[in-house]
Design a protein around this motif. Structure first.
Motif, PDB file in Angstrom:
ATOM      1  N   ASP A  13     -40.179  24.043  16.222  1.00  0.00           N
ATOM      2  CA  ASP A  13     -40.604  25.302  16.828  1.00  0.00           C
ATOM      3  C   ASP A  13     -42.105  25.491  16.652  1.00  0.00           C
ATOM      4  OD1 ASP A  13     -37.585  27.022  15.747  1.00  0.00           O
ATOM      5  OD2 ASP A  13     -38.008  25.792  17.536  1.00  0.00           O
ATOM      6  N   THR A  28     -42.641  29.331  24.298  1.00  0.00           N
ATOM      7  CA  THR A  28     -41.386  29.901  23.806  1.00  0.00           C
ATOM      8  C   THR A  28     -41.625  31.320  23.315  1.00  0.00           C
ATOM      9  OG1 THR A  28     -41.776  28.963  21.598  1.00  0.00           O
ATOM     10  CG2 THR A  28     -40.503  27.636  23.155  1.00  0.00           C
ATOM     11  N   THR A  30     -39.103  34.832  21.400  1.00  0.00           N
ATOM     12  CA  THR A  30     -37.938  35.172  20.579  1.00  0.00           C
ATOM     13  C   THR A  30     -37.038  36.117  21.351  1.00  0.00           C
ATOM     14  OG1 THR A  30     -39.253  34.925  18.579  1.00  0.00           O
ATOM     15  CG2 THR A  30     -37.188  36.116  18.371  1.00  0.00           C
ATOM     16  N   CYS A  31     -35.764  35.859  21.354  1.00  0.00           N
ATOM     17  CA  CYS A  31     -34.793  36.729  22.039  1.00  0.00           C
ATOM     18  C   CYS A  31     -34.773  38.091  21.333  1.00  0.00           C
ATOM     19  CB  CYS A  31     -33.404  36.090  22.016  1.00  0.00           C
ATOM     20  SG  CYS A  31     -32.102  37.163  22.708  1.00  0.00           S
ATOM     21  N   GLY A  35     -32.682  37.011  18.233  1.00  0.00           N
ATOM     22  CA  GLY A  35     -33.782  36.365  17.513  1.00  0.00           C
ATOM     23  C   GLY A  35     -33.866  34.876  17.708  1.00  0.00           C
ATOM     24  N   THR A  37     -34.835  31.240  19.558  1.00  0.00           N
ATOM     25  CA  THR A  37     -36.018  30.773  20.296  1.00  0.00           C
ATOM     26  C   THR A  37     -35.627  30.434  21.723  1.00  0.00           C
ATOM     27  OG1 THR A  37     -36.966  29.880  18.274  1.00  0.00           O
ATOM     28  CG2 THR A  37     -37.852  29.079  20.349  1.00  0.00           C
ATOM     29  N   CYS A  45     -30.620  34.288  27.369  1.00  0.00           N
ATOM     30  CA  CYS A  45     -30.684  33.637  26.059  1.00  0.00           C
ATOM     31  C   CYS A  45     -29.564  32.618  25.956  1.00  0.00           C
ATOM     32  CB  CYS A  45     -30.562  34.678  24.937  1.00  0.00           C
ATOM     33  SG  CYS A  45     -30.532  33.954  23.281  1.00  0.00           S
TER      34      CYS A  45
END
Length: 264
Positions: A13, A28, A30-31, A35, A37, A45
């Protein structure tokens, strides 16, 4: 982990390029729901199925409301007063002596000047005295350069033949349309005599000519015994080659008497 779209290599990441093939990796984020990736251009997501597009639309609407509210707090600008007062027009009626009708005259009434303008010195409007200019100074001003300055001289191009075997420069005559290369003879005296160079016995008395046409130079063989070569290629009698800087001219076989065509 970020999977490379090119080679499917798993990268950690936060990586910006693939560790295997150095391909730029997608950005990328964060959802906001779980949370995980996800890619910034993803619609849902991959972990919880959260609708990422709806979340982005909500953020954009909220950001637009904030910018609108901030913009409403800006006070309006005041219109400045004019610096020069406009002239007032007075319309007066005067009876005409010849007709019974009335003619109207428009008079312009100027705004009174301030005390500082009334007491200003008259020297402000007095023309300055002119100084007589000599004819020599006038000529130098028209020409655009001071008197006695040197004139710009055009540089003339110099054409040379560099003898490779002895590193000798031979400057070509600039007043000839045809330059004869060879050795002394009773028919056509050479303009460039190569009889003093090593291995000159392979050069014919009337060997080759360089013809000048404007800014172009051409070399041709005029029936020599051992031939003329340009860049290792033989010239047939009657054919000519346009010379360019760096061309290699060989008189005879074996590259024993060789010249380099130079322009400076």
């Amino acid at each position: 982990m970020i999977v490379c779209p090119n080679c499917n290599h798993s990268n950690p990441d936060g990586a910006q390029t693939c560790e295997a093939c150095y391909t730029p990796l997608p950005a990328t984020a964060t959802c906001p729901n779980c949370g995980a990736t996800v890619q910034t251009d993803a619609s849902f997501c991959g972990q919880c199925g959260f609708n990422l597009k709806a979340s982005r639309a909500t953020e954009e609407i909220f950001a637009g409301d904030i910018s609108t509210d901030v913009g409403n707090d800006i006070p309006a600008l005041e219109t400045p007063e004019p610096l020069v007062e406009p002239q007032r027009l007075v319309i007066s009626a005067h009876p005409s002596a010849e007709t019974s009708s009335q003619s109207y005259l428009v008079e312009s009434v100027e705004t009174p000047k301030s005390q500082s303008e009334l007491t200003s010195p008259a020297s402000d409007t007095t023309p300055l005295p002119t100084t007589p200019v000599s004819s020599a100074e006038q000529v130098s001003t028209v020409s655009g350069s001071p008197t006695g300055s040197s004139k710009t001289q055009l540089q003339q191009q110099t054409i040379k033949l560099l003898h490779v075997q002895t590193d000798t420069n031979i400057e070509l005559p600039q007043n000839l349309g045809v330059i004869h290369i060879g050795k002394p003879n009773d028919r056509i005296p050479p303009d460039i005599d190569v009889s003093g160079f090593p291995n000159s016995e392979i050069v014919s008395r009337i060997h080759a000519d360089i013809r000048v046409e404007g800014d172009a130079y051409f070399v041709e063989d005029v029936g020599s015994s051992n031939g003329t070569y340009v860049n290792s290629r033989p010239l047939q009698p009657g054919d000519r080659h346009r010379l360019r800087a760096g061309d290699r001219i060989a008189l005879g076989k074996g590259d024993l008497v060789t010249f380099l065509f130079q322009m400076s």
